[in-house]
Design a protein around this motif. Structure first.
Motif, PDB file in Angstrom:
ATOM      1  N   ILE A 148      42.057  49.769  37.831  1.00 52.81           N
ATOM      2  CA  ILE A 148      43.074  48.933  37.184  1.00 52.81           C
ATOM      3  C   ILE A 148      42.359  47.768  36.522  1.00 52.81           C
ATOM      4  CG2 ILE A 148      45.122  47.498  37.500  1.00 52.81           C
ATOM      5  CD1 ILE A 148      45.675  49.060  40.086  1.00 52.81           C
ATOM      6  N   ILE A 149      42.677  47.526  35.248  1.00 55.56           N
ATOM      7  CA  ILE A 149      42.147  46.354  34.541  1.00 55.56           C
ATOM      8  C   ILE A 149      43.321  45.428  34.236  1.00 55.56           C
ATOM      9  CG2 ILE A 149      40.866  45.478  32.565  1.00 55.56           C
ATOM     10  CD1 ILE A 149      39.593  48.190  32.226  1.00 55.56           C
ATOM     11  N   VAL A 150      43.178  44.169  34.609  1.00 56.52           N
ATOM     12  CA  VAL A 150      44.215  43.163  34.363  1.00 56.52           C
ATOM     13  C   VAL A 150      43.669  42.122  33.394  1.00 56.52           C
ATOM     14  CG1 VAL A 150      45.644  41.374  35.420  1.00 56.52           C
ATOM     15  CG2 VAL A 150      45.151  43.480  36.676  1.00 56.52           C
ATOM     16  N   THR A 151      44.493  41.658  32.448  1.00 52.74           N
ATOM     17  CA  THR A 151      44.105  40.516  31.616  1.00 52.74           C
ATOM     18  C   THR A 151      45.075  39.375  31.874  1.00 52.74           C
ATOM     19  OG1 THR A 151      45.448  41.005  29.639  1.00 52.74           O
ATOM     20  CG2 THR A 151      43.307  42.105  29.826  1.00 52.74           C
ATOM     21  N   THR A 152      44.551  38.173  31.952  1.00 51.25           N
ATOM     22  CA  THR A 152      45.368  36.991  32.213  1.00 51.25           C
ATOM     23  C   THR A 152      44.659  35.758  31.672  1.00 51.25           C
ATOM     24  OG1 THR A 152      46.409  35.636  33.941  1.00 51.25           O
ATOM     25  CG2 THR A 152      44.321  36.701  34.491  1.00 51.25           C
ATOM     26  N   ARG A 153      45.419  34.702  31.442  1.00 46.82           N
ATOM     27  CA  ARG A 153      44.827  33.447  30.979  1.00 46.82           C
ATOM     28  C   ARG A 153      44.353  32.571  32.138  1.00 46.82           C
ATOM     29  NH1 ARG A 153      48.758  31.432  25.997  1.00 46.82           N
ATOM     30  NH2 ARG A 153      48.815  33.433  24.900  1.00 46.82           N
ATOM     31  N   ARG A 154      44.720  32.906  33.342  1.00 41.87           N
ATOM     32  CA  ARG A 154      44.476  32.027  34.480  1.00 41.87           C
ATOM     33  C   ARG A 154      43.452  32.600  35.451  1.00 41.87           C
ATOM     34  NH1 ARG A 154      50.362  30.766  36.752  1.00 41.87           N
ATOM     35  NH2 ARG A 154      49.023  30.178  38.540  1.00 41.87           N
ATOM     36  N   GLU A 155      42.481  31.774  35.812  1.00 45.31           N
ATOM     37  CA  GLU A 155      41.451  32.204  36.757  1.00 45.31           C
ATOM     38  C   GLU A 155      42.044  32.488  38.131  1.00 45.31           C
ATOM     39  OE1 GLU A 155      37.146  30.748  38.614  1.00 45.31           O
ATOM     40  OE2 GLU A 155      38.326  29.378  37.356  1.00 45.31           O
ATOM     41  N   ASP A 156      42.988  31.643  38.575  1.00 44.72           N
ATOM     42  CA  ASP A 156      43.558  31.859  39.902  1.00 44.72           C
ATOM     43  C   ASP A 156      44.315  33.177  39.989  1.00 44.72           C
ATOM     44  OD1 ASP A 156      45.508  30.713  38.148  1.00 44.72           O
ATOM     45  OD2 ASP A 156      46.772  30.248  39.879  1.00 44.72           O
ATOM     46  N   VAL A 157      44.974  33.544  38.890  1.00 42.32           N
ATOM     47  CA  VAL A 157      45.680  34.829  38.853  1.00 42.32           C
ATOM     48  C   VAL A 157      44.667  35.980  38.893  1.00 42.32           C
ATOM     49  CG1 VAL A 157      47.190  36.322  37.491  1.00 42.32           C
ATOM     50  CG2 VAL A 157      47.671  33.867  37.648  1.00 42.32           C
ATOM     51  N   ALA A 158      43.590  35.846  38.143  1.00 40.55           N
ATOM     52  CA  ALA A 158      42.556  36.888  38.128  1.00 40.55           C
ATOM     53  C   ALA A 158      41.976  37.097  39.522  1.00 40.55           C
ATOM     54  CB  ALA A 158      41.456  36.507  37.136  1.00 40.55           C
ATOM     55  N   ARG A 159      41.682  36.010  40.216  1.00 42.95           N
ATOM     56  CA  ARG A 159      41.111  36.115  41.555  1.00 42.95           C
ATOM     57  C   ARG A 159      42.124  36.699  42.541  1.00 42.95           C
ATOM     58  NH1 ARG A 159      36.259  34.335  41.722  1.00 42.95           N
ATOM     59  NH2 ARG A 159      35.475  32.851  40.175  1.00 42.95           N
ATOM     60  N   HIS A 160      43.383  36.357  42.347  1.00 35.60           N
ATOM     61  CA  HIS A 160      44.430  36.902  43.208  1.00 35.60           C
ATOM     62  C   HIS A 160      44.529  38.424  43.041  1.00 35.60           C
ATOM     63  CE1 HIS A 160      48.167  36.737  45.528  1.00 35.60           C
ATOM     64  NE2 HIS A 160      48.669  37.589  44.648  1.00 35.60           N
ATOM     65  N   CYS A 161      44.492  38.880  41.799  1.00 34.37           N
ATOM     66  CA  CYS A 161      44.581  40.319  41.530  1.00 34.37           C
ATOM     67  C   CYS A 161      43.385  41.058  42.112  1.00 34.37           C
ATOM     68  CB  CYS A 161      44.641  40.566  40.024  1.00 34.37           C
ATOM     69  SG  CYS A 161      46.129  39.939  39.212  1.00 34.37           S
ATOM     70  N   ALA A 162      42.189  40.540  41.850  1.00 38.26           N
ATOM     71  CA  ALA A 162      40.975  41.199  42.347  1.00 38.26           C
ATOM     72  C   ALA A 162      40.939  41.206  43.867  1.00 38.26           C
ATOM     73  CB  ALA A 162      39.738  40.489  41.786  1.00 38.26           C
ATOM     74  N   GLY A 163      41.551  40.199  44.475  1.00 32.74           N
ATOM     75  CA  GLY A 163      41.545  40.107  45.925  1.00 32.74           C
ATOM     76  C   GLY A 163      42.355  41.173  46.618  1.00 32.74           C
ATOM     77  N   HIS A 164      43.198  41.896  45.895  1.00 28.84           N
ATOM     78  CA  HIS A 164      44.001  42.957  46.494  1.00 28.84           C
ATOM     79  C   HIS A 164      43.211  44.254  46.679  1.00 28.84           C
ATOM     80  CE1 HIS A 164      47.344  40.302  45.889  1.00 28.84           C
ATOM     81  NE2 HIS A 164      48.196  41.179  46.359  1.00 28.84           N
ATOM     82  N   ALA A 165      42.070  44.371  45.989  1.00 22.35           N
ATOM     83  CA  ALA A 165      41.250  45.577  46.158  1.00 22.35           C
ATOM     84  C   ALA A 165      40.468  45.484  47.460  1.00 22.35           C
ATOM     85  CB  ALA A 165      40.302  45.715  44.968  1.00 22.35           C
ATOM     86  N   ALA A 166      40.001  46.617  47.927  1.00 23.49           N
ATOM     87  CA  ALA A 166      39.191  46.633  49.146  1.00 23.49           C
ATOM     88  C   ALA A 166      37.918  45.820  48.944  1.00 23.49           C
ATOM     89  CB  ALA A 166      38.852  48.076  49.509  1.00 23.49           C
ATOM     90  N   ASP A 167      37.303  45.411  50.004  1.00 19.63           N
ATOM     91  CA  ASP A 167      36.092  44.588  49.930  1.00 19.63           C
ATOM     92  C   ASP A 167      35.051  45.222  49.008  1.00 19.63           C
ATOM     93  OD1 ASP A 167      37.207  42.831  51.668  1.00 19.63           O
ATOM     94  OD2 ASP A 167      36.123  43.550  53.447  1.00 19.63           O
ATOM     95  N   GLY A 168      34.580  44.396  48.067  1.00 20.03           N
ATOM     96  CA  GLY A 168      33.553  44.868  47.148  1.00 20.03           C
ATOM     97  C   GLY A 168      34.076  45.631  45.960  1.00 20.03           C
ATOM     98  N   HIS A 169      35.398  45.796  45.856  1.00 19.64           N
ATOM     99  CA  HIS A 169      35.967  46.591  44.759  1.00 19.64           C
ATOM    100  C   HIS A 169      36.898  45.782  43.859  1.00 19.64           C
ATOM    101  CE1 HIS A 169      34.264  50.314  46.289  1.00 19.64           C
ATOM    102  NE2 HIS A 169      34.646  49.928  47.492  1.00 19.64           N
ATOM    103  N   GLY A 170      36.926  44.481  44.080  1.00 21.43           N
ATOM    104  CA  GLY A 170      37.674  43.601  43.194  1.00 21.43           C
ATOM    105  C   GLY A 170      36.707  42.739  42.411  1.00 21.43           C
ATOM    106  N   HIS A 171      36.888  42.680  41.076  1.00 20.64           N
ATOM    107  CA  HIS A 171      35.951  41.968  40.219  1.00 20.64           C
ATOM    108  C   HIS A 171      36.701  41.010  39.289  1.00 20.64           C
ATOM    109  CE1 HIS A 171      32.763  44.733  41.475  1.00 20.64           C
ATOM    110  NE2 HIS A 171      33.658  45.708  41.309  1.00 20.64           N
TER     111      HIS A 171
END
Length: 296
Positions: A148-171
């Motif tokens: 899944i690739i997400v685009t957003t203007r906000r860093e906090d949103v980007a980190r929140h999205c990546a944080g839902h992936a398993a360890d080491g699989h969110g970027h």
């Protein structure tokens, strides 16, 4: 081929007409984002691209998602641009995702994706609440190497999205502004259809935009090297107003600007001043001369 999500036919056609050549100076970024989602690892991977509005996040991701070599790695995919305002996000996204994948209305999206290796782009996400609703649409037990690739203007949103992936699989990937050279290259390739004034004061500029012929309003030159080259000055043939500042070797070339109606000059030396008057004699359409010559 994965296609973008647009309700409007004109915008849909514009997306289909997208060419990688339209994007300037983002080759390195494309490779970096591609690496984030490449590979056959079974865990679901989330790559969140963030940056200021207008930076080119969607265009960059489109370069990635249009890569035929990459697309061959996936069984299916979709591009969904999030609608704003977004009411009942999970219902809307589930329906939209199913439509983009060509599913029947009564077909369950989660069941379909469970056994597929998919690539889904979620474009223009505004906040974490939107992601929480959208995330629940994806099956948790997919181990096919989906991305899944997400685009957003906000860093906090980007980190929140990546944080839902398993360890080491969110970027999280920050798209930064173009460098000086890439920015100038971009300017030089644009058609300048809607630009009214172009102010060139940088002495490093050696080339004028090819589309400057479309500029009918005002061009300002101060100490600019590009005015020394005949080929560059010829691009101004249709421009109506020019301020050449202190000349910088352009005085004798102004006669080529046959459409010139307004000319501004400030402080030519005596030699260039003489060339200037010769040029002015050739400018039959010139209506206004603004000067503070003071030859020295």
């Amino acid at each position: 081929m994965l296609v973008p999500d647009h309700d409007d036919d004109a915008r849909w056609a514009a997306e289909l007409a997208f060419e990688v050549s339209d994007i300037i100076g983002r080759g390195r970024e494309k490779e970096e984002v591609t690496r984030l989602i490449s590979g056959s690892n079974g865990a679901l991977r989330v790559a969140a691209v963030w940056g200021m509005g207008g930076m080119g996040k969607s265009s960059l991701v489109r370069m990635v998602h249009n890569d035929p070599v990459l697309l061959d790695e996936f069984d299916c995919g979709a591009w969904v641009t999030v609608r704003h305002p977004l009411d009942i996000a999970d219902v809307w996204f589930r329906r939209r995702l199913g439509k983009e994948m060509g599913l029947a209305l009564d077909q369950n999206v989660q069941d379909y994706l469970r056994d597929k290796r998919y690539l889904v782009i979620v474009d223009d996400l505004l906040d974490t609440d939107e992601w929480e609703n959208i995330w629940h649409v994806f099956p948790r037990d997919n181990c096919k190497g989906s991305r899944i690739i997400v685009t957003t203007r906000r860093e906090d949103v980007a980190r929140h999205c990546a944080g839902h992936a398993a360890d080491g699989h969110g970027h999280v990937y920050e798209l930064r502004p173009l460098g000086e050279a890439e920015s100038m290259d971009l300017l030089c390739r644009k058609k300048l259809r809607y630009l009214e004034t172009l102010d060139i004061q940088d002495t490093k500029v050696t080339r004028l935009p090819d589309g400057i012929a479309n500029l009918r309003s005002y061009v300002i030159f101060l100490p600019c090297k590009c005015t020394r080259r005949n080929g560059e000055v010829k691009k101004l043939a249709h421009v109506g107003m020019v301020d050449v500042g202190q000349g910088n070797g352009v005085a004798g070339k102004l006669r080529k600007l046959t459409n010139l109606r307004r000319l501004g000059v400030t402080g030519f030396n005596e030699e260039e001043g003489q060339e200037l008057w010769k040029s002015i004699g050739k400018l039959n359409r010139l209506q206004r001369l603004e000067n503070a010559l003071g030859f020295n």
